[in-house]
Write a protein that holds these residues in place. Structure first.
Motif, short mmCIF file in Angstrom:
data_model
loop_
_atom_site.label_atom_id
_atom_site.label_comp_id
_atom_site.label_asym_id
_atom_site.label_seq_id
_atom_site.Cartn_x
_atom_site.Cartn_y
_atom_site.Cartn_z
N ASP A 132 0.83 -1.21 0.00
CA ASP A 132 0.00 0.00 0.00
C ASP A 132 0.86 1.26 0.00
O ASP A 132 0.53 2.24 -0.68
CB ASP A 132 -0.92 -0.01 1.23
CG ASP A 132 -1.84 -1.21 1.22
OD1 ASP A 132 -2.78 -1.23 0.43
OD2 ASP A 132 -1.59 -2.14 2.02
N TRP A 133 1.96 1.22 0.77
CA TRP A 133 2.81 2.40 0.83
C TRP A 133 3.49 2.68 -0.52
O TRP A 133 3.61 3.83 -0.93
CB TRP A 133 3.87 2.27 1.93
CG TRP A 133 4.73 3.49 1.98
CD1 TRP A 133 6.04 3.60 1.63
CD2 TRP A 133 4.32 4.80 2.37
NE1 TRP A 133 6.48 4.89 1.77
CE2 TRP A 133 5.43 5.65 2.23
CE3 TRP A 133 3.11 5.34 2.82
CZ2 TRP A 133 5.38 7.01 2.53
CZ3 TRP A 133 3.05 6.69 3.11
CH2 TRP A 133 4.18 7.52 2.97
N ARG A 134 3.90 1.62 -1.19
CA ARG A 134 4.51 1.81 -2.51
C ARG A 134 3.56 2.56 -3.44
O ARG A 134 3.96 3.50 -4.13
CB ARG A 134 4.85 0.44 -3.12
CG ARG A 134 5.32 0.52 -4.58
CD ARG A 134 5.42 -0.86 -5.21
NE ARG A 134 4.17 -1.59 -5.15
CZ ARG A 134 3.14 -1.40 -5.96
NH1 ARG A 134 3.19 -0.46 -6.90
NH2 ARG A 134 2.04 -2.12 -5.83
N LEU A 135 2.29 2.16 -3.45
CA LEU A 135 1.32 2.79 -4.33
C LEU A 135 1.02 4.22 -3.91
O LEU A 135 1.02 5.15 -4.73
CB LEU A 135 0.04 1.95 -4.37
CG LEU A 135 -1.10 2.46 -5.25
CD1 LEU A 135 -0.64 2.67 -6.69
CD2 LEU A 135 -2.28 1.49 -5.18
N LEU A 136 0.77 4.42 -2.61
CA LEU A 136 0.41 5.76 -2.16
C LEU A 136 1.56 6.75 -2.32
O LEU A 136 1.37 7.87 -2.78
CB LEU A 136 -0.04 5.71 -0.70
CG LEU A 136 -0.51 7.05 -0.12
CD1 LEU A 136 -1.68 7.61 -0.90
CD2 LEU A 136 -0.87 6.90 1.36
N SER A 137 2.76 6.34 -1.93
CA SER A 137 3.88 7.27 -2.01
C SER A 137 4.24 7.61 -3.45
O SER A 137 4.78 8.69 -3.72
CB SER A 137 5.10 6.69 -1.29
OG SER A 137 5.52 5.48 -1.89
N GLY A 138 3.91 6.71 -4.39
CA GLY A 138 4.12 7.04 -5.79
C GLY A 138 3.22 8.16 -6.26
O GLY A 138 3.59 8.93 -7.16
N HIS A 139 2.03 8.27 -5.66
CA HIS A 139 1.09 9.34 -6.03
C HIS A 139 1.24 10.57 -5.14
O HIS A 139 0.87 11.67 -5.54
CB HIS A 139 -0.34 8.81 -5.95
CG HIS A 139 -0.70 7.87 -7.05
ND1 HIS A 139 -1.42 8.25 -8.17
CD2 HIS A 139 -0.44 6.55 -7.22
CE1 HIS A 139 -1.59 7.21 -8.97
NE2 HIS A 139 -1.00 6.17 -8.42
N LEU A 140 1.74 10.37 -3.93
CA LEU A 140 1.95 11.48 -2.99
C LEU A 140 3.37 11.39 -2.42
O LEU A 140 3.56 11.04 -1.26
CB LEU A 140 0.93 11.42 -1.84
CG LEU A 140 -0.41 12.11 -2.03
CD1 LEU A 140 -1.27 11.93 -0.79
CD2 LEU A 140 -0.22 13.60 -2.32
N PRO A 141 4.37 11.72 -3.22
CA PRO A 141 5.75 11.53 -2.76
C PRO A 141 6.15 12.45 -1.62
O PRO A 141 7.15 12.20 -0.95
CB PRO A 141 6.57 11.84 -4.02
CG PRO A 141 5.68 12.67 -4.89
CD PRO A 141 4.29 12.19 -4.62
N GLY A 142 5.36 13.48 -1.35
CA GLY A 142 5.70 14.39 -0.26
C GLY A 142 5.24 13.93 1.11
O GLY A 142 5.53 14.60 2.11
#
Length: 239
Positions: A132-142
């Motif tokens: 889940d973190w891989r996907l979310l951080s790809g869309h919200l890298p900040g």
């Protein structure tokens, strides 16, 4: 569809195995804050599939804060997400996530500020949370969480024959609580899975530390996983 959902249930205790408790029960210095004092938020996302690599779309997201170690469903957030493109039917997509349903959902940018408010500075909890973190951080890298906690990793320290999230819910007698909290949802949807992780964490903790609650540092040593510096390949889901 974007929702805030309210309800909470208490969770009982189960004894952990003596061997596991002896091995893991005293890892942090005496006097460290207890685990339930930490700011933790359970997270789950449903995406178009890891085979899309960097182009994987978020289709649904849910975040459930914990308050004193219990799911705070009054502050839970869940939303479908319009991916902005057609998503071909795939056998692994969560049930109900069709183009017709997603077409009326908000775009990810419109819910990103709410997610950032819930997640920044918090410990992000999930079952195989790095996916889940891989996907979310790809869309919200900040996004800048305090770290990641994984109920799957914690379950691996115990003698469960099957560590799938829905199976653990049944094994630990959480089905009634899940029906009360997420009866309109179902396994493999973001809200159900995030609520399940939020209920599962204290159950696993009480099983592993049956006599007294552990410090947060003890929990982190058992359930913490590194924040990946770069996107990671999807690990094995259940073992």
């Amino acid at each position: 569809m974007t929702m805030r959902i309210g309800h909470a249930d208490s969770i009982g205790k189960r004894r952990g195995t003596p061997a596991a408790h002896a091995k893991y029960g005293r890892l942090a210095p005496v006097g460290s804050p207890l685990w339930h004092a930490a700011d933790i938020v359970a997270l789950d996302l449903e995406g178009s599939g890891a085979q899309d690599h960097a182009a994987e779309a978020i289709l649904e997201v849910a975040a459930v804060p914990l308050l004193n170690g219990q799911p705070d469903l009054d502050r839970a957030f869940t939303s479908l997400v319009n991916p902005g493109r057609p998503i071909p039917p795939r056998s692994w997509l969560a049930p109900g996530l069709t183009d017709g349903v997603l077409a009326t959902a908000p775009a990810f940018d419109s819910i990103a500020p709410t997610l950032a408010e819930l997640i920044d500075g918090k410990w992000v909890l999930g079952h195989n949370v790095q996916v889940d973190w891989r996907l979310l951080s790809g869309h919200l890298p900040g996004l800048r969480p305090a770290g990641l906690l994984d109920t799957l990793q914690l379950a691996r320290t115990m003698a469960f024959p099957d560590r799938k999230l829905s199976t653990l819910v049944d094994s630990l007698r959480l089905r009634e609580a899940m029906h009360a909290a997420a009866g309109s949802s179902q396994p493999h949807r973001a809200y159900w899975d995030s609520v399940a992780a939020a209920y599962l964490l204290p159950k696993l903790i009480y099983r592993l530390w049956p006599k007294r609650p552990p410090t947060f540092e003890s929990l982190r040593l058992m359930a913490g996983v590194p924040l990946p510096a770069e996107p990671v390949d999807q690990p094995g889901l259940f073992d």
